[in-house]
Write a protein that holds these residues in place. Structure first.
Motif, PDB file in Angstrom:
ATOM      1  N   PHE A 279      28.147 -79.906  -1.491  1.00  0.00           N
ATOM      2  CA  PHE A 279      26.719 -79.641  -1.356  1.00  0.00           C
ATOM      3  C   PHE A 279      26.480 -78.199  -0.914  1.00  0.00           C
ATOM      4  N   ARG A 280      27.238 -77.752   0.078  1.00  0.00           N
ATOM      5  CA  ARG A 280      27.082 -76.389   0.567  1.00  0.00           C
ATOM      6  C   ARG A 280      27.385 -75.359  -0.514  1.00  0.00           C
ATOM      7  N   ARG A 281      28.455 -75.590  -1.264  1.00  0.00           N
ATOM      8  CA  ARG A 281      28.848 -74.630  -2.298  1.00  0.00           C
ATOM      9  C   ARG A 281      27.904 -74.653  -3.484  1.00  0.00           C
ATOM     10  N   ALA A 282      27.338 -75.805  -3.802  1.00  0.00           N
ATOM     11  CA  ALA A 282      26.502 -75.906  -4.999  1.00  0.00           C
ATOM     12  C   ALA A 282      25.030 -75.614  -4.730  1.00  0.00           C
ATOM     13  N   PHE A 283      24.553 -75.825  -3.503  1.00  0.00           N
ATOM     14  CA  PHE A 283      23.122 -75.698  -3.255  1.00  0.00           C
ATOM     15  C   PHE A 283      22.751 -74.783  -2.092  1.00  0.00           C
ATOM     16  N   ALA A 284      23.569 -74.706  -1.068  1.00  0.00           N
ATOM     17  CA  ALA A 284      23.163 -74.073   0.185  1.00  0.00           C
ATOM     18  C   ALA A 284      23.709 -72.666   0.339  1.00  0.00           C
ATOM     19  N   ASN A 285      23.582 -71.855  -0.684  1.00  0.00           N
ATOM     20  CA  ASN A 285      23.900 -70.438  -0.563  1.00  0.00           C
ATOM     21  C   ASN A 285      22.922 -69.674  -1.447  1.00  0.00           C
ATOM     22  N   PRO A 286      22.715 -68.397  -1.187  1.00  0.00           N
ATOM     23  CA  PRO A 286      21.650 -67.666  -1.882  1.00  0.00           C
ATOM     24  C   PRO A 286      21.810 -67.583  -3.400  1.00  0.00           C
TER      25      PRO A 286
ATOM     26  N   LEU B 152      22.377 -81.221 -19.556  1.00  0.00           N
ATOM     27  CA  LEU B 152      21.729 -80.062 -18.940  1.00  0.00           C
ATOM     28  C   LEU B 152      21.819 -80.103 -17.422  1.00  0.00           C
ATOM     29  N   ALA B 153      21.636 -81.279 -16.836  1.00  0.00           N
ATOM     30  CA  ALA B 153      21.711 -81.408 -15.375  1.00  0.00           C
ATOM     31  C   ALA B 153      23.134 -81.165 -14.875  1.00  0.00           C
ATOM     32  N   VAL B 154      24.115 -81.746 -15.547  1.00  0.00           N
ATOM     33  CA  VAL B 154      25.511 -81.561 -15.136  1.00  0.00           C
ATOM     34  C   VAL B 154      25.920 -80.097 -15.319  1.00  0.00           C
ATOM     35  N   SER B 155      25.462 -79.471 -16.386  1.00  0.00           N
ATOM     36  CA  SER B 155      25.784 -78.063 -16.621  1.00  0.00           C
ATOM     37  C   SER B 155      25.192 -77.171 -15.538  1.00  0.00           C
ATOM     38  N   ALA B 156      23.958 -77.442 -15.150  1.00  0.00           N
ATOM     39  CA  ALA B 156      23.343 -76.660 -14.081  1.00  0.00           C
ATOM     40  C   ALA B 156      24.106 -76.839 -12.777  1.00  0.00           C
ATOM     41  N   PHE B 157      24.538 -78.070 -12.473  1.00  0.00           N
ATOM     42  CA  PHE B 157      25.303 -78.315 -11.257  1.00  0.00           C
ATOM     43  C   PHE B 157      26.648 -77.593 -11.286  1.00  0.00           C
ATOM     44  N   ILE B 158      27.354 -77.665 -12.402  1.00  0.00           N
ATOM     45  CA  ILE B 158      28.669 -77.026 -12.495  1.00  0.00           C
ATOM     46  C   ILE B 158      28.539 -75.510 -12.352  1.00  0.00           C
ATOM     47  N   GLN B 159      27.551 -74.934 -12.991  1.00  0.00           N
ATOM     48  CA  GLN B 159      27.379 -73.480 -12.883  1.00  0.00           C
ATOM     49  C   GLN B 159      26.919 -73.078 -11.491  1.00  0.00           C
ATOM     50  N   SER B 160      26.108 -73.909 -10.859  1.00  0.00           N
ATOM     51  CA  SER B 160      25.705 -73.640  -9.485  1.00  0.00           C
ATOM     52  C   SER B 160      26.906 -73.716  -8.546  1.00  0.00           C
ATOM     53  N   LEU B 161      27.777 -74.681  -8.785  1.00  0.00           N
ATOM     54  CA  LEU B 161      28.993 -74.801  -7.991  1.00  0.00           C
ATOM     55  C   LEU B 161      29.901 -73.586  -8.199  1.00  0.00           C
ATOM     56  N   ALA B 162      30.020 -73.130  -9.436  1.00  0.00           N
ATOM     57  CA  ALA B 162      30.840 -71.943  -9.717  1.00  0.00           C
ATOM     58  C   ALA B 162      30.255 -70.705  -9.035  1.00  0.00           C
TER      59      ALA B 162
ATOM     60  N   MET C 206      19.366 -72.295 -22.730  1.00  0.00           N
ATOM     61  CA  MET C 206      19.890 -70.936 -22.540  1.00  0.00           C
ATOM     62  C   MET C 206      20.218 -70.655 -21.078  1.00  0.00           C
ATOM     63  N   THR C 207      19.453 -71.211 -20.153  1.00  0.00           N
ATOM     64  CA  THR C 207      19.751 -70.966 -18.736  1.00  0.00           C
ATOM     65  C   THR C 207      20.955 -71.749 -18.253  1.00  0.00           C
ATOM     66  N   THR C 208      21.299 -72.829 -18.954  1.00  0.00           N
ATOM     67  CA  THR C 208      22.460 -73.615 -18.544  1.00  0.00           C
ATOM     68  C   THR C 208      23.674 -73.384 -19.436  1.00  0.00           C
ATOM     69  N   SER C 209      23.551 -72.493 -20.404  1.00  0.00           N
ATOM     70  CA  SER C 209      24.721 -72.204 -21.241  1.00  0.00           C
ATOM     71  C   SER C 209      25.622 -71.221 -20.509  1.00  0.00           C
ATOM     72  N   PRO C 210      26.862 -71.149 -20.759  1.00  0.00           N
ATOM     73  CA  PRO C 210      27.670 -71.694 -21.843  1.00  0.00           C
ATOM     74  C   PRO C 210      28.174 -73.107 -21.582  1.00  0.00           C
ATOM     75  N   THR C 211      28.017 -73.614 -20.371  1.00  0.00           N
ATOM     76  CA  THR C 211      28.543 -74.939 -20.059  1.00  0.00           C
ATOM     77  C   THR C 211      27.844 -76.013 -20.888  1.00  0.00           C
ATOM     78  N   ALA C 212      26.538 -75.914 -21.030  1.00  0.00           N
ATOM     79  CA  ALA C 212      25.797 -76.909 -21.800  1.00  0.00           C
ATOM     80  C   ALA C 212      26.209 -76.884 -23.266  1.00  0.00           C
ATOM     81  N   LEU C 213      26.434 -75.704 -23.808  1.00  0.00           N
ATOM     82  CA  LEU C 213      26.858 -75.617 -25.204  1.00  0.00           C
ATOM     83  C   LEU C 213      28.233 -76.240 -25.400  1.00  0.00           C
ATOM     84  N   LEU C 214      29.115 -76.050 -24.446  1.00  0.00           N
ATOM     85  CA  LEU C 214      30.445 -76.658 -24.515  1.00  0.00           C
ATOM     86  C   LEU C 214      30.335 -78.180 -24.484  1.00  0.00           C
ATOM     87  N   PHE C 215      29.552 -78.708 -23.548  1.00  0.00           N
ATOM     88  CA  PHE C 215      29.387 -80.161 -23.443  1.00  0.00           C
ATOM     89  C   PHE C 215      28.694 -80.739 -24.672  1.00  0.00           C
TER      90      PHE C 215
END
Length: 110
Positions: free
Chosen positions: A7-14, A79-89, A49-58
């Motif tokens: 949670f901290r890595r995916a949501f609680a940083n700037p 789209l939701a999973v892609s946004a989460f994965i990119q936010s985590l990255a 486009m905001t969630t790519s390239p992860t969304a395009l891969l999936f």
């Protein structure tokens, strides 16, 4: 413990918060535009486009497995999973960048 770290890595940083803010704003804009102007041909393009390239891969994997685009609900999940994965990255990138600033005069040992 692991859920708290994720949670901290995916949501609680700037950086992650800014990215998710952009994705959320674009999503709200697209939904509002679809309600105001009616269905459009390119209605989810900006969210994709905001969630790519992860969304395009999936999407490519889902199309290869299913033989087609699949159900519409699958697109929202992708789209939701892609946004989460990119936010985590981005959160992990933020953590790596911040870890070098803790003790600038002392070498880090792995």
């Amino acid at each position: 413990m692991i859920a708290r770290k994720l949670f901290r890595r995916a949501f609680a940083n700037p950086i992650s918060a800014a990215y998710l803010g952009v994705v959320g704003t674009v999503t709200v804009f697209e939904v509002a535009a679809a309600f105001i102007e009616g269905p459009q041909e390119f209605a989810g393009l900006w969210v994709l486009m905001t969630t790519s390239p992860t969304a395009l891969l999936f999407l490519g994997v889902a199309e290869a497995i299913g033989g087609g685009a699949g159900p519409e609900g699958l697109l929202f999940v992708i789209l939701a999973v892609s946004a989460f994965i990119q936010s985590l990255a981005l959160g992990l990138l933020w953590e790596v960048l911040r870890s070098g600033r803790e003790n600038p005069g002392r070498p880090r040992h792995s």
